[in-house]
Each structure stands twice: as C-alpha cells, then as structure tokens.
Enzyme design. Structure first.
Site, PDB file in Angstrom:
ATOM      1  N   GLU A 204       0.826  -1.212   0.000  1.00  0.00           N
ATOM      2  CA  GLU A 204       0.000   0.000   0.000  1.00  0.00           C
ATOM      3  C   GLU A 204       0.856   1.256   0.000  1.00  0.00           C
ATOM      4  OE1 GLU A 204      -3.103  -0.067   2.943  1.00  0.00           O
ATOM      5  OE2 GLU A 204      -3.940  -1.916   2.147  1.00  0.00           O
ATOM      6  N   LYS A 336     -15.934  -1.293   3.869  1.00  0.00           N
ATOM      7  CA  LYS A 336     -15.315  -1.664   2.598  1.00  0.00           C
ATOM      8  C   LYS A 336     -16.379  -2.178   1.643  1.00  0.00           C
ATOM      9  CE  LYS A 336     -10.752  -3.214   4.311  1.00  0.00           C
ATOM     10  NZ  LYS A 336     -10.037  -4.388   4.885  1.00  0.00           N
TER      11      LYS A 336
HETATM   12  P1  PGA Z   1      -6.667  -5.952   2.705  1.00  0.00           P
HETATM   13  O1  PGA Z   1      -6.265  -5.206   4.033  1.00  0.00           O
HETATM   14  O2  PGA Z   1      -7.247  -5.001   1.758  1.00  0.00           O
HETATM   15  O3  PGA Z   1      -5.385  -6.574   2.245  1.00  0.00           O
HETATM   16  O4  PGA Z   1      -7.631  -7.041   3.103  1.00  0.00           O
HETATM   17  C1  PGA Z   1      -6.714  -3.935   4.372  1.00  0.00           C
HETATM   18  C2  PGA Z   1      -7.104  -3.891   5.832  1.00  0.00           C
HETATM   19  O5  PGA Z   1      -6.956  -4.897   6.556  1.00  0.00           O
HETATM   20  O6  PGA Z   1      -7.591  -2.867   6.298  1.00  0.00           O
HETATM   21 ZN    ZN Z   2      -7.860  -4.107   8.437  1.00  0.00          ZN
END
Ligand code: PGA
Ligand code: ZN
Length: 425
Positions: A204, A336
């Site tokens: 990231e 998300k």
């Molecule tokens: P991921 O992690 O997108 O790799 O699942 C992001 C998070 O855990 O916030």
């Molecule tokens: Zn997370």
C-alpha cells in the site's frame, strides 16, 4: 430518470498486477458509469466471496468466470432498468446471485456492477458522485488514516502489525491533513535511509518494515512525527491495524517477529502496554475475527481511550455491527464496499455504525486501481474517516488527490470532519 441500455464487463489489472473486474454501464441518454472491484489480501472469512477462476494462469486469480457471469446473467437483467434506483438494482444483483456469500456470480462482479450503476446515475444528473449520494444530508471531507509503514500480509509478514498509520489530529482541513502526513512520510523515509533500512515500499505504499520488532516500528514512527516538527499524540496520532486474524485463531496469537505465542489475555495486555507507551488513537482488528470475547474485553479495557475498529470482525455487515454494539465489541467500523458486495449493503453497514454510535472509516483494499469512488462516498455519506493506504503509489495518491479537488470544488460550505469525529461513541 433514464434506463440502462448497456452493461459491459472487462478484465483489467490492479495495483499488484492481478486481474480484476471493471464494468461500464451506459444509459439510454448516453450517461456512463464505471465500477471497478478492489481486492484484499487479509480478508475476513465472512466477506462477500470473489469469483476467481483457479487453475494456473495468474496464480488462479483470473476473473473470466466473473466477467462471463455479468455478460450472461447480469447485463440482460439490468437492461431497461431505471439507473437511479440503486436499491432495486442491488436487490436484483443479490437475488440473481442467490447465495448468502455472493459466491456464485462473485462479490467482485456484483460490486463492480453496483458501482457502475451508481456512477451512471450521478452522471445522468450531471453532479459529482459525492453530491449524488449526499442527497439533502450534511457532507464532510473525511479525516484520513494514512499508512507510513506497511507490514503483515502486505510485506511478506516482515512484521506482524499490518498498518502503522498516522492521523493528523490538529489538521483543520483535508488538504492540511495531507500536508502534515507528507512531512511525516518524508521524515520516515529519511530515518529509514539513515538506519540503512531503506528497502522500498510495501503493497500500500508504506515504507518497507525493516525492523527487529513491532515496537521498533512505532519508535521510528514517533521519531518521524517529531522530526516533521509535530507533537506526537497532539498534532499527529498513531493508528494501527493489527489485522490479528492473520496470526490469531482459537484464542492464540503467534507473533512471528517477537517469537511468542500469546493467549487472548496476554495479547490484550501487550496491546494495552502499547497504548500506554505510544500515542495510539485508533487500533483496528486488535483481536482475531473469531475472538468475540477478546474484542469485548479489549473494548471494555481501552474503548474509552482509543478508537477500536472492526474490519475482519465486522466485514461491513449491518447485522454484525448491530450485534457487536449489543455485546460491547469495538466502537468503530471499517467500511469496505467489496466486503459487502453492493453499494446498498455498504450504506446499510454505515448506517448501522452510525445508529450504534460507532465511528465509521471508509476504506480501500490493498489491491486497488486508479478508481477514486471511495473518496466521494466517504464525503457524500459523511462517514467521518477515510483509509486508503500510504502516501505514495498512484493508486493511493489518486484518491488523496481527489479529496483535495472535492474540498476545493465544494466551496466554503465543504466542512472537514477533523479528529473530533474520532471517538463519536
Ligand atoms: P486488505 O487489508 O485489503 O489486504 O484485506 C486492508 C485492511 O486490513 O484494512
Ligand atoms: Zn484491516
């Protein structure tokens, strides 16, 4: 009001060079909308399931079946449907898939389609997405959580903790929060070079975590905040994503870097010591997704002092957020889109978070693209906080930069959430 004329899906590539699903929707008046599915690396087991092809190509991660499903079933069903009726579109997608975890047509196919419809509806009205989703409600630019060091599943488990982030506590605008973070990120890079530990960046965009312990990462983070001229905890706070489901199961936590195996109580003890020692203001998935008792105990112990965020633990599901609130686990929810699988279910989770007095953090995934939708949603939905990853790599910067534009374009009426929203509960 206008009907959907065309739904077209294609395979594109995400920030890790893996296949993902993109959907374009065109209405009968020619308005267009595009949705792209992001992809996680540390996923909760109760998330909407991505449809991946398996086999040998691209490590089994191809999405031909997801795209074929859109062409075969979703496109014919949506053609002629009113584009502005997002809830009805999402209900149709859920019914078409027919599984509780969206595994038949794929959560990736569904979220890309759902987002394409949302964008097409906004474009049909000729308004920015944030305004389209806001309706008559108040909007605010979200407070960013920005990664400085990446770890966990995003850095080959080089350190156990997944995200070492900062929050610009004293920032009074989104733009200023980015300025402050830019200084911290810069200083962190300099410190790593000085230590002979500059080894590039993780998934990231955070600096690669070349540390001997999780604590050392936090020591360097505090030093970076100070080197940038800020007071740790006052100007800039630390936010951690422990992502404990990655190394914890059945009430046991195996910390690779510290070479210890802790039970839930010892894990809580360790995290509580970190909270005393470091200016930590937010901590995500401190315990594993299967450790409800641990989450409740941890929230009872430190929930009045820090934000406790459920990610894998709540997987953007309204019912799980309501249940957690009833039981006293967490005081904030990560939001998300692809965990939920449709825009409507994502919004329902956000509303559940709000009605329970939880803070809400709209979040990207570690596998991202140039898509900037989440910045508009975090703003238009007045979520309060936004987590996008670090302050480098264009799939991350595209989103921070979009926030700058929204803040400017919204005029003086566009407020900034500030850190006051950190602990709403
Ligand atoms: P991921 O992690 O997108 O790799 O699942 C992001 C998070 O855990 O916030
Ligand atoms: Zn997370």
């Amino acid at each position: 009001m206008s009907r959907i004329d065309e739904v077209r899906a294609r395979r594109i590539w995400d920030s890790r060079g893996r296949p993902t699903v993109e959907v374009d929707i065109v209405t009968e008046t020619g308005a267009r909308g595009r949705g792209i599915a992001p992809a996680g690396a540390s996923r909760g087991s109760r998330e909407a399931v991505e449809l991946r092809d398996g086999g040998t190509a691209f490590d089994g991660k191809d999405v031909k079946a997801a795209i074929a499903g859109i062409a075969r079933e979703i496109a014919p069903a949506l053609r002629g449907h009113e584009v502005a009726e997002q809830a009805a579109i999402d209900a149709m997608l859920i019914a078409l898939d027919g599984t509780p975890d969206k595994s038949r047509l794929g959560g990736n196919a569904l979220i890309a389609t759902s987002l394409a419809a949302l964008h097409a509806a906004a474009n049909e009205r000729g308004v920015p997405l944030w305004r389209h989703v806001a309706g008559e409600n108040e909007v605010t630019l979200p407070l960013p959580q920005i990664q400085i060091f990446g770890g966990g599943a995003h850095a080959d488990r080089r350190v156990d903790v997944q995200d070492f982030m900062v929050i610009a506590m004293s920032a009074t605008s989104f733009a200023q929060a980015l300025e402050m973070t830019a200084e911290v990120y810069l200083q962190a890079g300099k410190l790593m070079r000085k230590r002979g530990a500059a080894q590039g960046v993780a998934d990231e965009g955070g600096w690669w975590p070349a540390f001997a312990s999780n604590e050392e990462a936090m020591d360097v983070l505090v030093a970076s905040i100070e080197a940038a001229g800020f007071v740790p905890g006052t100007d800039v706070g630390i936010a951690l994503d422990i992502a404990a489901s990655e190394f914890g199961r059945g009430g046991w936590y195996t910390l690779g870097l510290d070479d210890v195996r802790l039970d839930t109580d010892a894990m809580i003890e360790k995290l509580s010591r970190w909270i005393e020692r470091y200016p930590i203001v937010s901590i995500e998935d401190p315990l594993a997704e299967d450790d409800e008792a641990g989450m409740i105990a941890f929230t009872r112990a430190v929930g009045s002092k820090v934000q406790i965020v459920g990610d894998d633990f709540l997987v953007t599901r309204a019912a799980l957020i309501d249940e957690a609130a009833r039981k006293g686990a967490c005081n904030a929810a990560l939001i998300k889109l692809n965990q939920a699988g449709t825009v409507t279910e994502t919004l329902a989770a956000l509303q559940a978070s709000r009605r329970n007095g939880y803070a809400s953090i709209v979040s990207a995934r570690s596998g991202e693209t140039e898509d900037v939708t989440i910045v508009h949603l975090a703003t238009g939905w007045n979520a309060g906080q936004l987590k996008v990853g670090s302050f480098s790599r264009s799939e991350r910067m595209a989103k921070w930069n979009e926030g700058v534009r929204i803040e400017e374009g919204g005029g003086p009426a566009m407020a900034f959430a500030t850190a006051a929203g950190l602990l709403r509960g």
